[in-house]
Design a protein around this motif. Structure first.
Motif, PDB file in Angstrom:
ATOM      1  N   MET A  71     -18.280 -55.376 -36.845  1.00  0.00           N
ATOM      2  CA  MET A  71     -18.843 -54.294 -36.335  1.00  0.00           C
ATOM      3  C   MET A  71     -20.323 -54.587 -35.470  1.00  0.00           C
ATOM      4  N   ASP A  72     -20.520 -54.227 -34.319  1.00  0.00           N
ATOM      5  CA  ASP A  72     -21.450 -54.247 -33.651  1.00  0.00           C
ATOM      6  C   ASP A  72     -22.825 -54.272 -34.319  1.00  0.00           C
ATOM      7  N   GLU A  73     -23.708 -55.160 -33.956  1.00  0.00           N
ATOM      8  CA  GLU A  73     -25.151 -54.992 -34.687  1.00  0.00           C
ATOM      9  C   GLU A  73     -25.942 -53.806 -34.110  1.00  0.00           C
ATOM     10  N   LYS A  74     -26.645 -52.961 -34.802  1.00  0.00           N
ATOM     11  CA  LYS A  74     -27.173 -51.699 -34.568  1.00  0.00           C
ATOM     12  C   LYS A  74     -28.556 -52.313 -34.553  1.00  0.00           C
ATOM     13  N   LYS A  75     -29.496 -51.823 -33.577  1.00  0.00           N
ATOM     14  CA  LYS A  75     -30.819 -52.119 -33.733  1.00  0.00           C
ATOM     15  C   LYS A  75     -31.421 -50.807 -33.810  1.00  0.00           C
ATOM     16  N   TYR A  76     -32.525 -50.986 -34.992  1.00  0.00           N
ATOM     17  CA  TYR A  76     -33.584 -49.930 -35.226  1.00  0.00           C
ATOM     18  C   TYR A  76     -34.986 -50.296 -34.596  1.00  0.00           C
ATOM     19  N   LEU A  86     -36.994 -54.358 -42.602  1.00  0.00           N
ATOM     20  CA  LEU A  86     -38.291 -54.759 -42.294  1.00  0.00           C
ATOM     21  C   LEU A  86     -38.304 -56.305 -42.201  1.00  0.00           C
ATOM     22  N   GLY A  87     -37.371 -56.994 -42.981  1.00  0.00           N
ATOM     23  CA  GLY A  87     -37.266 -58.424 -42.898  1.00  0.00           C
ATOM     24  C   GLY A  87     -36.479 -59.045 -41.742  1.00  0.00           C
ATOM     25  N   ARG A  88     -35.843 -58.089 -41.105  1.00  0.00           N
ATOM     26  CA  ARG A  88     -34.828 -58.244 -39.954  1.00  0.00           C
ATOM     27  C   ARG A  88     -35.465 -57.699 -38.670  1.00  0.00           C
ATOM     28  N   GLY A  89     -36.638 -57.239 -38.629  1.00  0.00           N
ATOM     29  CA  GLY A  89     -36.818 -56.712 -37.311  1.00  0.00           C
ATOM     30  C   GLY A  89     -36.299 -55.341 -36.901  1.00  0.00           C
ATOM     31  N   GLY A  90     -35.644 -54.796 -37.833  1.00  0.00           N
ATOM     32  CA  GLY A  90     -34.978 -53.669 -37.325  1.00  0.00           C
ATOM     33  C   GLY A  90     -33.427 -53.708 -37.266  1.00  0.00           C
ATOM     34  N   ALA A  91     -32.930 -54.907 -37.265  1.00  0.00           N
ATOM     35  CA  ALA A  91     -31.529 -55.195 -36.932  1.00  0.00           C
ATOM     36  C   ALA A  91     -30.692 -54.780 -38.106  1.00  0.00           C
ATOM     37  N   LEU A  92     -29.766 -54.291 -37.852  1.00  0.00           N
ATOM     38  CA  LEU A  92     -28.682 -53.777 -38.833  1.00  0.00           C
ATOM     39  C   LEU A  92     -27.300 -53.806 -38.735  1.00  0.00           C
ATOM     40  N   ASP A  93     -26.787 -54.938 -39.645  1.00  0.00           N
ATOM     41  CA  ASP A  93     -25.233 -54.925 -39.496  1.00  0.00           C
ATOM     42  C   ASP A  93     -25.070 -54.532 -40.779  1.00  0.00           C
ATOM     43  N   GLU A  94     -24.335 -53.483 -40.878  1.00  0.00           N
ATOM     44  CA  GLU A  94     -23.780 -52.653 -41.998  1.00  0.00           C
ATOM     45  C   GLU A  94     -23.223 -53.454 -42.898  1.00  0.00           C
ATOM     46  N   ASN A  95     -22.039 -54.207 -42.552  1.00  0.00           N
ATOM     47  CA  ASN A  95     -21.379 -54.780 -43.553  1.00  0.00           C
ATOM     48  C   ASN A  95     -22.113 -55.998 -44.323  1.00  0.00           C
ATOM     49  N   GLU A  96     -23.159 -56.567 -43.485  1.00  0.00           N
ATOM     50  CA  GLU A  96     -23.777 -57.761 -44.062  1.00  0.00           C
ATOM     51  C   GLU A  96     -24.992 -57.020 -45.010  1.00  0.00           C
ATOM     52  N   ALA A  97     -25.455 -56.020 -44.484  1.00  0.00           N
ATOM     53  CA  ALA A  97     -26.543 -55.097 -45.488  1.00  0.00           C
ATOM     54  C   ALA A  97     -25.897 -54.676 -46.595  1.00  0.00           C
ATOM     55  N   ALA A  98     -24.729 -54.437 -46.452  1.00  0.00           N
ATOM     56  CA  ALA A  98     -24.041 -54.029 -47.718  1.00  0.00           C
ATOM     57  C   ALA A  98     -23.886 -54.926 -48.751  1.00  0.00           C
TER      58      ALA A  98
END
Length: 311
Positions: free
Chosen positions: A1-6, A40-52
């Motif tokens: 999945m593409d990385e989503k930036k917050y 917060l520790g990743r500058g807003g970058a969200l990889d849903e699978n990695e975060a899960a």
């Protein structure tokens, strides 16, 4: 999945603004807190699978938490970099600001309007702060004046008539607006309209809860903000309040919170849906005696009653 930036609504590094802490706590959601720390520790970058995997959640739970954080005003979508904190701004010299105020008609008008609104001549430090908002943050003059008016209204509400905001408070609010991309007159008016609607809802809820002669405490405000974020109509909030008074004899915030969360978890949004959700087989509602008397001792109150017993 593409990385989503917050875009995190905070300064770089492990720092949380008071406003974000309050919004995060108001959600009362452990998944949201975990995800916020992850972002917060990743500058807003969200990889849903990695975060899960990291947080021990499912990807669906990660998406739901991200959406709750966004709706709660803690996150904003986009890849913009948060602005640096004030101590990293250029050190403006007084002579440069005076020169700019002579040459820049817009800034000169802004100074005059700000002084008229705040009721005093701006000091040298105040001028430097105002110039930083105008020059470094790049907010248009009409947006800055809306911001100053908003800060003045907040000070009046919080501290009483005649109280005015400091330039430091105005600067803090300017950073909030910029990090949320409220940088045009149209967006500022839309944002202020949203705040006004939220305040109207909050005032109606205060009246419903019989909080009239005082301001709610910080904890009470968090409960109220969360209940309003649930999106229940006024009549449902009133029913929850009535059930709380009937069940406890007074306003017990945890009790009312448990009732509303029970309805929310069951997808009950209206009085009609709640009435049907309380119905028992055979046509009677849970807790209703054969003569039709309502005693409201159904499953929807069990969680609230358990909380009361713990207290």
């Amino acid at each position: 999945m593409d990385e989503k930036k917050y875009q995190l609504h905070t300064s770089p590094g492990l720092f949380l603004r008071t406003e974000d802490i309050e919004r995060l706590l108001a959600l009362r959601d452990g998944n949201c807190a975990l995800l916020y720390l992850y972002l917060l520790g990743r500058g807003g970058a969200l990889d849903e699978n990695e975060a899960a995997r990291t947080l021990g959640l499912t990807a669906a739970e990660v998406r739901a938490a991200a959406e709750r954080l966004r709706r709660g005003g803690v996150l904003g979508e986009g890849g913009g970099k948060p602005l640096p904190p004030p101590e990293e701004l250029p050190e403006y010299r007084s002579e440069d600001i005076l020169l700019r105020s002579r040459e820049d008609r817009s800034f000169r008008s802004l100074v005059n309007e700000a002084q008229a609104k705040l009721g005093h001549t701006l000091s040298g430090a105040d001028l430097k702060t105002l110039f930083g908002i105008y020059d470094r943050l790049g907010l248009p003059c009409d947006v800055i004046m809306l911001l100053i008016n908003r800060c003045a209204e907040n000070a009046r509400r919080r501290y009483g008539e005649g109280r005015l905001p400091t330039m430091h408070a105005i600067e803090k609010e300017a950073y909030i607006w910029c990090n949320r991309e409220i940088v045009t007159l149209e967006r500022a008016e839309e944002y202020l309209g949203e705040l006004d609607r939220r305040e109207e809802q909050s005032e109606r809820l205060r009246q419903l809860l019989q909080i009239r002669e005082r301001q709610p405490t910080a904890t009470e405000r968090r409960y109220m903000e969360e209940w309003l974020a649930m999106g229940f109509p006024d009549e449902v909030l009133e029913l929850a309040y009535d059930k709380t008074i009937e069940g406890t004899g007074r306003l017990v915030w945890k009790y009312m919170d448990a009732i509303l969360r029970s309805w929310q978890s069951k997808g009950l949004r209206t009085l009609s849906e709640i009435g049907k959700g309380d119905a028992r087989p055979g046509g009677r509602r849970r807790g209703e005696k054969s003569g039709g008397e309502r005693v409201w001792q159904g499953d929807d109150l069990e969680r609230a009653e358990r909380l009361m017993k713990k207290e």
